[in-house]
Structures are given as structure tokens and as C-alpha cells.
Design an enzyme around this catalytic site. Structure first.
Site, mmCIF file in Angstrom:
data_model
loop_
_atom_site.group_PDB
_atom_site.id
_atom_site.type_symbol
_atom_site.label_atom_id
_atom_site.label_comp_id
_atom_site.label_asym_id
_atom_site.label_seq_id
_atom_site.Cartn_x
_atom_site.Cartn_y
_atom_site.Cartn_z
ATOM 1 C CE LYS A 108 -3.974 1.971 2.395
ATOM 2 N NZ LYS A 108 -3.611 3.369 2.183
ATOM 3 N NE ARG A 135 -11.298 8.150 -0.870
ATOM 4 C CZ ARG A 135 -11.193 7.181 0.037
ATOM 5 N NH1 ARG A 135 -10.144 6.438 0.059
ATOM 6 N NH2 ARG A 135 -12.144 6.977 0.900
ATOM 7 C CD GLU A 160 -1.934 5.133 -3.914
ATOM 8 O OE1 GLU A 160 -3.029 4.630 -4.275
ATOM 9 O OE2 GLU A 160 -1.844 5.946 -2.970
ATOM 10 N NE ARG A 218 -15.404 2.358 4.439
ATOM 11 C CZ ARG A 218 -14.277 3.025 4.243
ATOM 12 N NH1 ARG A 218 -13.133 2.389 4.169
ATOM 13 N NH2 ARG A 218 -14.287 4.319 4.114
ATOM 14 C CE LYS A 227 2.796 -5.407 12.883
ATOM 15 N NZ LYS A 227 3.914 -6.298 12.596
#
Length: 393
Positions: free
Chosen positions: A99, A119, A149, A264, A270
Site C-alpha cells: 500500500k 478518488r 497509485e 468497503r 499495521k
DNA sequence: GTCCAACCCATTC
DNA sequence: GTCAGACCAATTCGG
DNA sequence: CCGAATTGGTCTGACGAATGGGTTGGAC
């Protein structure tokens, strides 16, 4: 359509509108899933309502994914351990992907040219002439809808740069100069349509395979690094790689999941005196907290800025430092506003917390002198950088 | 009348 | 981006 | 066994950081 009344929170958004229209034109909510789907692949409320009114549910069903018309992006949920994610996705092989800390682009390629949507489905084609060229050259499909991205990079090292750097590209003027000064790379992570075929109802595994066959791997373009595994430990390890490579974390995907536009899904990221400010904070407080805070701070109110507080911001009310609360944040950024660590990292820049939030803990065991020091924050900032540098070598 | 800083507002995350 | 709160549906609990 | 209580999922709108751009008002 929005209204806020005192303590009551009310909201009427697009989905509520769709509900109302389903009732009004069909007499029941039965057609709701179809209407929702149509809206998510053609998010124009006026168009949907008109179609429903004039052609009924049949008209709604005839609405298709169309290159050039943006699709509401699928979103990610959040969990805090690889084990929990694997469990949630059904204890099977999943795709774990980097990500990146950039901006999400929905890329529509057709004969007439390439269009970029943000977005929130704004047209931002003009911001990225370099991206248009990269897509034209490296996407082996005449017509396609892809998601990627876009990340700012250091041209010499290929290293990824923080989101802040990329933001210089969001401008109306001086686009050509910004393009030279802040070069970017594309990490593709989904394919929704190719050569007139709608892929949104294909499982992710198939979409990813098609993506890999369509996107040419170059210095500036590639399918985002991914790992297929059912083992939480391997995911944890991959997570560490991702962080070491300057990413925010991972997005873990169900390989059997279709592209649920506007919905979603699952994901995971993390983590982890003078009293100069390092952040404002307004998230994480329960109503109860907010009610109790004025009482806890009442005796420390000050009409003017206390002399031992260093701040460039002027609040409605000042307090002498007294209460210590616990906050967490995703990372530390260079700040033009907050004076903490001013000049220590960069001239004229302090440090600030990114995504600060109250943990719910008031540390009555600590005094302001015991709170995190500027030295410690500077050290944390440097640790962040080291992780990025290690990869660049 | 012209210029620039300060402000507010939009967007991204 | 994060988060709390409202709301609705499904599930579980207790009389 | 059925109604009440709890749980889970989704939607909405508060709020944070950043940058760029439009507007405004004061200095000259």
C-alpha cells in the site's frame, strides 16, 4: 442534502436518495440492489433518477460499465493483525499487496485519449501529462479502465517520496515545471475493464492476471508487488518489506472477490520544557470524554498564552500545561506550522503528527514534564527516514 | 490602480 | 486519512 | 417458544495533516 441539529446528527446522502426513489418509482425497495449497482458504476444521481423515472428498472439494468464514465472506487476495511485478516477472509490463499503513500488514480484509456479520475471522481487529467504518456506507452490495451497509485519518486535513486512531495503536483498552473521537479511512478493494482469487456464481476485473481498481462513493467510502471499466501507469518514478513520500501503497509485482498464499486472490502495497515505544539487533535474522543474535559481543565484556564507554551496557533481557550493524554499517529511529517523540533530536520520546518488521535487514555500518572520530548520526536522522525534509506541502496 | 500577505476553501491522504 | 455515533438486520439470550 | 437484548455491518459526518488557488483588504 445535509443538516446538523444541536446534539442530533442527521444526514441525507446519495444512498438515502436512491432508497427514496426506489420507493417512489417502484413502490417498493426490491429493486434497490440493482439501482445501487447502477449508481456505483455510473455515479450520477440525476442520470440514475431520470432513467428510473422514464425507463423503470429495465433501464437501470441496462446501465453498463463504460470507459470514460468513472466508477465509484472500492474501499478497504482495517484490521490490525495478519492473523485476523486471514481469518476474516476465510483462511485461504489471499493476495497481499504494497500500500503506497501516493494518490489513487482511476485511469480510463480509449481512442480519444486518457482520462484520470481522483478518488472522489474529479477529473485530474491535466495534473499528470507524464502519466498519460506512461499509460499510452505501457498499457497494452486499446480501451481499458485501470486503477493505480501514483507516487512521487527520486529520479536518481528510484526511491519513493512522501505524500507531501506528490501534493505539489496538484496544481492548475506551472504543471510542466512541477512535472520535472516531482517525477512520479505508477503502481497498478486493479483492472476493471479491458477491450470492451467488463471485468468488475470477475474474481480478483482473474483481474490481477489480466492486469499483469496488460501492464508493461518499466522503471516507472508496474503491477504493484503482490504475494499470494495463506500464512499470517509470511504476510507479517511481507509487511516489513513494505515498510522498509517506504510503503504505508499492505492491502490484503480476497482472490475470489469481485469489484464491489462504492463498497468497503478488507484491508490492513499495521503500525505502529517548553511545550511546543506538535499537532491539534480532535479525533478519538467519545461524547463522554468531551463532556468531562472542560471540568478536568477548568482550573488551568488562562486568558492569554502561557509563557511556557510555544504555539503558532491561537485557540479559543488557552490552558496551562497540566493534563497528559495519550495519542497515537501514523507517522511524523515536516510541518510549516508546528514548532516542535523547529530547524532540527529542515530550516524553517517543525514536526507534526499525521492522523493524530486520542487513545482514550488520560495519563494521570504523568506530568507534562514526563510527556514525549522534542528529542524523542526528532529521533522517531529520523528512524522513519532510515527505513526508507536502507531500501534505496 | 497595483501588489502581496492573510485568509478561507477545495482536494488529497 | 481516523474515529464515534446512528441505524438496521441478524443473531443470541432470557423469561 | 417468543420477545428483548446484543452484536455486526454500513453509512454519515465530526475531526487531523498537507498543498494550491481564489478572494479580500490594506499599504503604497
Amino acid at each position: 442534502m445535509r443538516t446538523v441539529t444541536g446534539e442530533l446528527r442527521l444526514g441525507v446522502a446519495d444512498y438515502t436518495m436512491l432508497d427514496a426513489c426506489a420507493l417512489a418509482f417502484l413502490g417498493s425497495k426490491e429493486g434497490r440492489p440493482l439501482i445501487e449497482r447502477a449508481y456505483n458504476i455510473h455515479p450520477d444521481l440525476g442520470f440514475i433518477v431520470e432513467t428510473l423515472a422514464v425507463e423503470g428498472l429495465e433501464g437501470i439494468e441496462a446501465i453498463r460499465v463504460e470507459v470514460g464514465v468513472p466508477i465509484r472506487p472500492m474501499l478497504a476495511e482495517r484490521l490490525n493483525s495478519a492473523k485476523a485478516i486471514i481469518a476474516k477472509l476465510g483462511n485461504k490463499v489471499v493476495a497481499a499487496e504494497y500500500k503506497l503513500d501516493g494518490e489513487r488514480l482511476q485511469i480510463h484509456k480509449r481512442k480519444e485519449g486518457v482520462t484520470l479520475f481522483s478518488r472522489r471522481l474529479e477529473v485530474i487529467t491535466h495534473n499528470y501529462p507524464d502519466v498519460l504518456e506512461l499509460v499510452a506507452k505501457n498499457v497494452a490495451s486499446r480501451e481499458a479502465i485501470l486503477e493505480a497509485e501514483v507516487v512521487a519518486i527520486n529520479e536518481d535513486t528510484g526511491e519513493y517520496l512522501p505524500f507531501q512531495e506528490l501534493m505539489h503536483r496538484r496544481r492548475k498552473y506551472g504543471v510542466a515545471e512541477a512535472m520535472k521537479q516531482y517525477p512520479v511512478a505508477l503502481n497498478f493494482f486493479d483492472l476493471l475493464s479491458a477491450d470492451r469487456k467488463d471485468y468488475t464481476n470477475f474474481p480478483y485473481g482473474k483481474r490481477r492476471a489480466k492486469l499483469e498481462s496488460v501492464v508493461k513493467e518499466t522503471e516507472r510502471t508496474r503491477p504493484v508487488p503482490a504475494l499470494r499466501t495463506a500464512d499470517p507469518e509470511e504476510i507479517e514478513k511481507f509487511m516489513e518489506d513494505a515498510i522498509a520500501n517506504g510503503c504505508e503497509g499492505l492491502v490484503v485482498k480476497d482472490l475470489d472477490g469481485v469489484y464491489r464499486a462504492g463498497a468497503r472490502e478488507f484491508s490492513w495497515v499495521k503500525q505502529k520544557a517548553n511545550f511546543p505544539t506538535v499537532s491539534k487533535i480532535g479525533t478519538g474522543f467519545t461524547d463522554e470524554d468531551l463532556q468531562k474535559l472542560p471540568r478536568l481543565l477548568k482550573n488551568y484556564e488562562s486568558r492569554v498564552k502561557p509563557p511556557n507554551v510555544e504555539s503558532n496557533l491561537v485557540p479559543d481557550v488557552w490552558f496551562r500545561p497540566h493534563l497528559v493524554i495519550e495519542t497515537i499517529a501514523s507517522e511524523i511529517t515536516l510541518s510549516p506550522i508546528h514548532p516542535a523540533g523547529m530547524g532540527r530536520i529542515r530550516k524553517e520546518s517543525g514536526l507534526a503528527l499525521r492522523f493524530p488521535k486520542f487513545t482514550g487514555k488520560i495519563r494521570n500518572d504523568k506530568k507534562p514534564e514526563d510527556a514525549t520530548t522534542v528529542d524523542e520526536i526528532v529521533e522517531m522522525y529520523n528512524l522513519q527516514l532510515k527505513k526508507v534509506e536502507r531500501v534505496a541502496q
